[in-house]
Design a protein around this motif. Structure first.
Motif, mmCIF file in Angstrom:
data_model
loop_
_atom_site.group_PDB
_atom_site.id
_atom_site.type_symbol
_atom_site.label_atom_id
_atom_site.label_comp_id
_atom_site.label_asym_id
_atom_site.label_seq_id
_atom_site.Cartn_x
_atom_site.Cartn_y
_atom_site.Cartn_z
ATOM 1 N N ALA A 221 49.375 102.816 21.606
ATOM 2 C CA ALA A 221 49.991 102.906 20.279
ATOM 3 C C ALA A 221 49.270 103.925 19.399
ATOM 4 O O ALA A 221 49.868 104.523 18.504
ATOM 5 C CB ALA A 221 49.999 101.536 19.603
ATOM 6 N N VAL B 258 56.632 101.768 17.429
ATOM 7 C CA VAL B 258 55.911 101.227 18.585
ATOM 8 C C VAL B 258 56.537 99.914 19.035
ATOM 9 O O VAL B 258 56.808 99.713 20.224
ATOM 10 C CB VAL B 258 54.419 101.024 18.242
ATOM 11 C CG1 VAL B 258 53.714 100.264 19.370
ATOM 12 C CG2 VAL B 258 53.734 102.360 18.005
ATOM 13 N N ASN C 152 49.988 97.697 27.211
ATOM 14 C CA ASN C 152 50.731 98.835 26.651
ATOM 15 C C ASN C 152 50.362 99.126 25.200
ATOM 16 O O ASN C 152 50.531 100.256 24.730
ATOM 17 C CB ASN C 152 52.241 98.588 26.745
ATOM 18 C CG ASN C 152 52.761 98.739 28.162
ATOM 19 O OD1 ASN C 152 52.076 99.283 29.036
ATOM 20 N ND2 ASN C 152 53.961 98.258 28.403
ATOM 21 N N THR C 153 49.859 98.107 24.495
ATOM 22 C CA THR C 153 49.470 98.349 23.103
ATOM 23 C C THR C 153 48.356 99.381 23.011
ATOM 24 O O THR C 153 48.141 99.964 21.943
ATOM 25 C CB THR C 153 49.001 97.055 22.417
ATOM 26 O OG1 THR C 153 47.815 96.551 23.063
ATOM 27 C CG2 THR C 153 50.076 95.990 22.455
ATOM 28 N N LEU D 34 53.985 101.841 13.333
ATOM 29 C CA LEU D 34 53.979 100.552 14.034
ATOM 30 C C LEU D 34 55.396 100.072 14.329
ATOM 31 O O LEU D 34 55.633 99.446 15.373
ATOM 32 C CB LEU D 34 53.226 99.522 13.194
ATOM 33 C CG LEU D 34 52.958 98.153 13.823
ATOM 34 C CD1 LEU D 34 51.620 97.597 13.354
ATOM 35 C CD2 LEU D 34 54.058 97.148 13.469
ATOM 36 N N TYR E 171 58.424 99.238 22.626
ATOM 37 C CA TYR E 171 57.922 98.239 23.564
ATOM 38 C C TYR E 171 58.936 97.119 23.794
ATOM 39 O O TYR E 171 59.108 96.635 24.922
ATOM 40 C CB TYR E 171 56.608 97.642 23.059
ATOM 41 C CG TYR E 171 55.436 98.578 23.094
ATOM 42 C CD1 TYR E 171 55.476 99.765 23.811
ATOM 43 C CD2 TYR E 171 54.276 98.284 22.390
ATOM 44 C CE1 TYR E 171 54.402 100.625 23.842
ATOM 45 C CE2 TYR E 171 53.182 99.146 22.410
ATOM 46 C CZ TYR E 171 53.249 100.311 23.135
ATOM 47 O OH TYR E 171 52.174 101.155 23.158
ATOM 48 N N TYR F 264 59.515 107.527 18.594
ATOM 49 C CA TYR F 264 58.786 107.997 17.420
ATOM 50 C C TYR F 264 59.287 109.365 16.939
ATOM 51 O O TYR F 264 59.440 109.581 15.731
ATOM 52 C CB TYR F 264 57.296 108.093 17.736
ATOM 53 C CG TYR F 264 56.459 108.464 16.536
ATOM 54 C CD1 TYR F 264 56.289 107.578 15.480
ATOM 55 C CD2 TYR F 264 55.831 109.710 16.461
ATOM 56 C CE1 TYR F 264 55.523 107.910 14.370
ATOM 57 C CE2 TYR F 264 55.061 110.056 15.356
ATOM 58 C CZ TYR F 264 54.907 109.152 14.324
ATOM 59 O OH TYR F 264 54.160 109.502 13.224
ATOM 60 N N SER G 58 56.403 92.733 19.802
ATOM 61 C CA SER G 58 57.038 93.370 20.959
ATOM 62 C C SER G 58 57.577 92.332 21.939
ATOM 63 O O SER G 58 58.692 92.476 22.459
ATOM 64 C CB SER G 58 56.037 94.295 21.671
ATOM 65 O OG SER G 58 55.591 95.325 20.817
ATOM 66 N N VAL H 6 49.035 104.889 15.116
ATOM 67 C CA VAL H 6 48.751 103.503 14.734
ATOM 68 C C VAL H 6 47.251 103.256 14.899
ATOM 69 O O VAL H 6 46.693 103.463 15.980
ATOM 70 C CB VAL H 6 49.539 102.503 15.591
ATOM 71 C CG1 VAL H 6 49.174 101.070 15.209
ATOM 72 C CG2 VAL H 6 51.031 102.720 15.420
ATOM 73 N N LEU I 257 57.752 105.608 24.070
ATOM 74 C CA LEU I 257 57.155 105.602 22.739
ATOM 75 C C LEU I 257 57.409 106.914 22.011
ATOM 76 O O LEU I 257 57.796 106.929 20.836
ATOM 77 C CB LEU I 257 55.654 105.342 22.856
ATOM 78 C CG LEU I 257 54.857 105.212 21.557
ATOM 79 C CD1 LEU I 257 55.446 104.141 20.664
ATOM 80 C CD2 LEU I 257 53.402 104.905 21.869
ATOM 81 N N ILE J 134 51.232 93.899 17.104
ATOM 82 C CA ILE J 134 52.115 94.740 17.930
ATOM 83 C C ILE J 134 52.559 93.972 19.158
ATOM 84 O O ILE J 134 53.741 93.984 19.530
ATOM 85 C CB ILE J 134 51.402 96.036 18.344
ATOM 86 C CG1 ILE J 134 51.098 96.900 17.117
ATOM 87 C CG2 ILE J 134 52.243 96.825 19.350
ATOM 88 C CD1 ILE J 134 50.202 98.090 17.423
#
Length: 227
Positions: free
Chosen positions: A171, A99, A167-168, A96, A103, A76, A30, A176, A72, A26
């Motif tokens: 997710a 996401v 930031n991940t 994913l 990002y 989504y 990103s 995710v 996000l 990710i």
């Protein structure tokens, strides 16, 4: 919740690591996406392309005003509905993908401004001097402009990479299953929440140290003697 026990930190660490590749995937996608979008947006702004330049300005303004979690959720939950209006069905896409898109676009604003300020810091006189000794546009860019711009851009870019890595950690909020989602599962199943999140923090901190060291090496590589 059970009493805190140090041994569970070492029990959780090997259980979290199998999910680390998802987190890193990710992060890498990103950052790469942000670089591509940010570079494209910078060119549009610098060339002052009609309509597109104004559109980029509006997009950047909106992005800066939204926190990462909101971006996000908009991607989504909102993007599939928006695309369905033009007959495009993306409901089968993996979470994913949304996401990474969120990002990448979210960090593209920072990339654009980082690039713009870095290249603006290189004086036109240096480029003209390169031309005067017979360099082509390509040679002047790669041998004069780019190395100096990289020195200016790298500190901000390193901060962007570290910020994207952090930031991940949200997710998991759209389904995710990465390292934070796994930590949540373990903390719930074994009732040792603090130990689970300390183990998670250790992993993130080790990655941060590697990133910091890597960017320090790059900054030294691209630096040059001023005197």
């Amino acid at each position: 919740m059970k009493i805190f026990e140090w041994k569970y930190i070492f029990i959780f660490l090997p259980k979290l690591l199998p999910m680390l590749p998802i987190t890193l995937l990710i992060w890498i996608l990103s950052v790469v996406g942000a670089l591509i979008l940010g570079a494209g947006f910078m060119v549009i702004r610098e060339k002052k392309i009609p309509v597109l330049s104004q559109l980029v300005r509006v997009i950047m303004s909106i992005i800066r005003g939204f926190p990462p979690l909101t971006q996000l959720f908009v991607f989504y939950y909102g993007l599939p509905k928006l695309l369905s209006l033009v007959g495009i069905d993306v409901n089968d896409w993996a979470p994913l993908v949304f996401v990474v898109l969120a990002y990448a676009l979210g960090q593209s604003a920072t990339v654009m401004e980082t690039f713009r300020s870095a290249f603006a810091s290189v004086g036109k006189g240096q480029t003209e001097a390169a031309y005067s000794i017979g360099m082509t546009n390509r040679m002047a860019f790669f041998r004069v402009t780019l190395p100096q711009a990289m020195v200016v851009a790298l500190p901000n870019f390193s901060n962007l990479c570290i910020s994207t890595l952090k930031n991940t950690s949200i997710a998991f909020s759209v389904g995710v299953v990465e390292i934070v989602a796994r930590a949540n599962q373990l903390s719930g199943a074994m009732q040792h929440k603090m130990e689970s999140y300390i183990a998670l923090a250790i992993i993130y901190y080790v990655i941060y140290l590697f990133l910091k060291k890597g960017f320090n090496v790059l900054e030294k590589k691209f630096s040059f003697e001023k005197y």
